[in-house]
Design a protein around this motif. Structure first.
Motif, PDB file in Angstrom:
ATOM      1  N   ILE A  65      -9.107  -2.033   5.707  1.00 20.40           N
ATOM      2  CA  ILE A  65      -8.115  -0.955   5.800  1.00 20.40           C
ATOM      3  C   ILE A  65      -6.709  -1.521   5.671  1.00 20.40           C
ATOM      4  O   ILE A  65      -5.868  -0.992   4.928  1.00 20.40           O
ATOM      5  CB  ILE A  65      -8.283  -0.172   7.122  1.00 20.40           C
ATOM      6  CG1 ILE A  65      -9.577   0.643   7.082  1.00 20.40           C
ATOM      7  CG2 ILE A  65      -7.078   0.751   7.358  1.00 20.40           C
ATOM      8  CD1 ILE A  65      -9.922   1.319   8.395  1.00 20.40           C
ATOM      9  N   ALA A  66      -6.429  -2.617   6.372  1.00 20.66           N
ATOM     10  CA  ALA A  66      -5.105  -3.247   6.308  1.00 20.66           C
ATOM     11  C   ALA A  66      -4.800  -3.710   4.885  1.00 20.66           C
ATOM     12  O   ALA A  66      -3.669  -3.563   4.393  1.00 20.66           O
ATOM     13  CB  ALA A  66      -5.033  -4.414   7.280  1.00 20.66           C
ATOM     14  N   HIS A  67      -5.808  -4.239   4.193  1.00 20.92           N
ATOM     15  CA  HIS A  67      -5.625  -4.690   2.814  1.00 20.92           C
ATOM     16  C   HIS A  67      -5.307  -3.508   1.904  1.00 20.92           C
ATOM     17  O   HIS A  67      -4.397  -3.583   1.063  1.00 20.92           O
ATOM     18  CB  HIS A  67      -6.889  -5.403   2.334  1.00 20.92           C
ATOM     19  CG  HIS A  67      -6.874  -5.727   0.872  1.00 20.92           C
ATOM     20  ND1 HIS A  67      -6.073  -6.711   0.336  1.00 20.92           N
ATOM     21  CD2 HIS A  67      -7.551  -5.172  -0.179  1.00 20.92           C
ATOM     22  CE1 HIS A  67      -6.251  -6.760  -0.974  1.00 20.92           C
ATOM     23  NE2 HIS A  67      -7.146  -5.839  -1.302  1.00 20.92           N
ATOM     24  N   LEU A  68      -6.029  -2.411   2.086  1.00 22.00           N
ATOM     25  CA  LEU A  68      -5.802  -1.224   1.263  1.00 22.00           C
ATOM     26  C   LEU A  68      -4.402  -0.663   1.474  1.00 22.00           C
ATOM     27  O   LEU A  68      -3.716  -0.276   0.523  1.00 22.00           O
ATOM     28  CB  LEU A  68      -6.848  -0.141   1.585  1.00 22.00           C
ATOM     29  CG  LEU A  68      -8.266  -0.382   1.076  1.00 22.00           C
ATOM     30  CD1 LEU A  68      -9.224   0.644   1.658  1.00 22.00           C
ATOM     31  CD2 LEU A  68      -8.306  -0.332  -0.452  1.00 22.00           C
ATOM     32  N   VAL A  69      -3.966  -0.610   2.729  1.00 20.30           N
ATOM     33  CA  VAL A  69      -2.635  -0.076   3.030  1.00 20.30           C
ATOM     34  C   VAL A  69      -1.555  -0.945   2.398  1.00 20.30           C
ATOM     35  O   VAL A  69      -0.625  -0.440   1.757  1.00 20.30           O
ATOM     36  CB  VAL A  69      -2.416   0.033   4.556  1.00 20.30           C
ATOM     37  CG1 VAL A  69      -0.956   0.375   4.869  1.00 20.30           C
ATOM     38  CG2 VAL A  69      -3.344   1.093   5.153  1.00 20.30           C
ATOM     39  N   ARG A  70      -1.669  -2.266   2.545  1.00 20.06           N
ATOM     40  CA  ARG A  70      -0.677  -3.169   1.956  1.00 20.06           C
ATOM     41  C   ARG A  70      -0.636  -3.012   0.433  1.00 20.06           C
ATOM     42  O   ARG A  70       0.426  -2.979  -0.180  1.00 20.06           O
ATOM     43  CB  ARG A  70      -1.004  -4.627   2.318  1.00 20.06           C
ATOM     44  CG  ARG A  70      -0.692  -5.008   3.750  1.00 20.06           C
ATOM     45  CD  ARG A  70      -0.691  -6.518   3.926  1.00 20.06           C
ATOM     46  NE  ARG A  70      -1.984  -7.115   3.584  1.00 20.06           N
ATOM     47  CZ  ARG A  70      -2.978  -7.300   4.445  1.00 20.06           C
ATOM     48  NH1 ARG A  70      -2.832  -6.929   5.722  1.00 20.06           N
ATOM     49  NH2 ARG A  70      -4.103  -7.857   4.060  1.00 20.06           N
ATOM     50  N   MET A  71      -1.810  -2.915  -0.173  1.00 23.59           N
ATOM     51  CA  MET A  71      -1.910  -2.802  -1.620  1.00 23.59           C
ATOM     52  C   MET A  71      -1.250  -1.505  -2.117  1.00 23.59           C
ATOM     53  O   MET A  71      -0.504  -1.507  -3.102  1.00 23.59           O
ATOM     54  CB  MET A  71      -3.379  -2.833  -2.051  1.00 23.59           C
ATOM     55  CG  MET A  71      -3.593  -2.847  -3.561  1.00 23.59           C
ATOM     56  SD  MET A  71      -5.339  -3.158  -3.979  1.00 23.59           S
ATOM     57  CE  MET A  71      -6.113  -1.711  -3.269  1.00 23.59           C
ATOM     58  N   LYS A  72      -1.494  -0.398  -1.417  1.00 20.42           N
ATOM     59  CA  LYS A  72      -0.915   0.878  -1.848  1.00 20.42           C
ATOM     60  C   LYS A  72       0.581   0.915  -1.602  1.00 20.42           C
ATOM     61  O   LYS A  72       1.330   1.523  -2.387  1.00 20.42           O
ATOM     62  CB  LYS A  72      -1.606   2.047  -1.134  1.00 20.42           C
ATOM     63  CG  LYS A  72      -3.084   2.174  -1.447  1.00 20.42           C
ATOM     64  CD  LYS A  72      -3.373   2.178  -2.948  1.00 20.42           C
ATOM     65  CE  LYS A  72      -4.867   2.196  -3.226  1.00 20.42           C
ATOM     66  NZ  LYS A  72      -5.183   2.002  -4.648  1.00 20.42           N
ATOM     67  N   LEU A  73       1.069   0.285  -0.531  1.00 21.78           N
ATOM     68  CA  LEU A  73       2.507   0.217  -0.304  1.00 21.78           C
ATOM     69  C   LEU A  73       3.202  -0.501  -1.462  1.00 21.78           C
ATOM     70  O   LEU A  73       4.221  -0.033  -1.985  1.00 21.78           O
ATOM     71  CB  LEU A  73       2.813  -0.510   1.011  1.00 21.78           C
ATOM     72  CG  LEU A  73       2.739   0.318   2.292  1.00 21.78           C
ATOM     73  CD1 LEU A  73       2.850  -0.577   3.511  1.00 21.78           C
ATOM     74  CD2 LEU A  73       3.833   1.385   2.318  1.00 21.78           C
TER      75      LEU A  73
END
Length: 255
Positions: free
Chosen positions: A118-126
């Motif tokens: 989840i943290a990886h996905l959030v960073r990637m989308k930001l």
């Protein structure tokens, strides 16, 4: 039906005796950017809600990814909806949640991913929407209007949807921020290839992004075609909308 992502057949929408849509039909193919325009009260957002299955039409059929929403069981209905992302007009961020928690919210709702992913996905989308990781720590009240739109777009994209719904995506933005947001959306569309349905009143957005335009007037879809076809329409509302002072300025030189 080719790569039809959305198909609406003979849609009627009525609220009591008030008819909002009268025999509306349309089809959108994979990768198209569809701009839906119309006057206040013409039912633009209602039609978009029917496309995603948040509202059922009074009559007619809605097909999403080739499956009839009215015939789909509740579980399948949700599976189809999970293939879509939505950006609401005001951004609709949860005011009590940080930017990180807002973007992570749809992923957590699915309940299949661990916190590291989840943290990886959030960073990637930001990063994808042009924001730094620091933005993840901010609260919605600390964001500018442009940042709110970008965070809302990151949340809409976090599940990597095939179909993106945008309700007035440039509303409330000044011309510079609006242009930046349109450029961002165009770049992401070119990179990811999703299909877009966009309710908008912004003529620059229509000119710069849309491959197809729908015009709602007099309870009907009076235009559904390319921007050039919309400009060529003889319907009074379409003529007024696209060939007023601003329309003539925006579309100057467009055949």
């Amino acid at each position: 039906m080719g790569d039809s992502v959305i198909r609406m057949e003979h849609i009627w929408t009525c609220f009591g005796k008030n008819v909002v849509h009268r025999d509306v039909s349309l089809s959108l193919e994979k990768g198209e950017i569809f701009g839906l325009v119309g006057g206040s009260g013409s039912g633009k957002t209602v039609l978009m809600r029917e496309m995603i299955g948040l509202q059922e039409p009074t009559r007619g059929k809605v097909f999403l990814f080739g499956e009839c929403l009215q015939d789909a069981a509740a579980g399948r209905h949700q599976q189809l909806r999970n293939r879509c992302g939505v950006l609401f007009q005001s951004g609709a961020l949860f005011s009590a949640l940080s930017v990180f928690e807002n973007i992570a919210f749809p992923v957590r709702e699915v309940g299949r991913f661990d916190e590291e992913l989840i943290a990886h996905l959030v960073r990637m989308k930001l990063l994808m929407v042009g924001l730094t990781e620091h933005a993840a720590t901010l609260m919605p009240a600390e964001l500018s209007g442009g940042m709110i739109k970008r965070v809302a777009l990151a949340r809409a994209l976090v599940m990597e949807p095939e179909l993106l719904f945008l309700d007035e995506p440039t509303s409330g933005l000044d011309p510079v921020l609006s242009e930046e947001f349109v450029d961002l959306l165009g770049g992401l569309h070119a990179e990811l290839g999703f299909t877009v349905v966009m309710v908008t009143h912004d003529l620059d957005t229509i000119k710069d992004l849309c491959t197809k335009v729908g015009v709602l007037a007099e309870q009907r879809l009076v235009v559904c075609g390319s921007v050039r076809e919309a400009l060529a329409s003889e319907h009074p509302f379409a003529r007024h909308y696209f060939h007023g002072k601003r329309g003539n300025r925006v579309f100057e030189g467009t055949d």
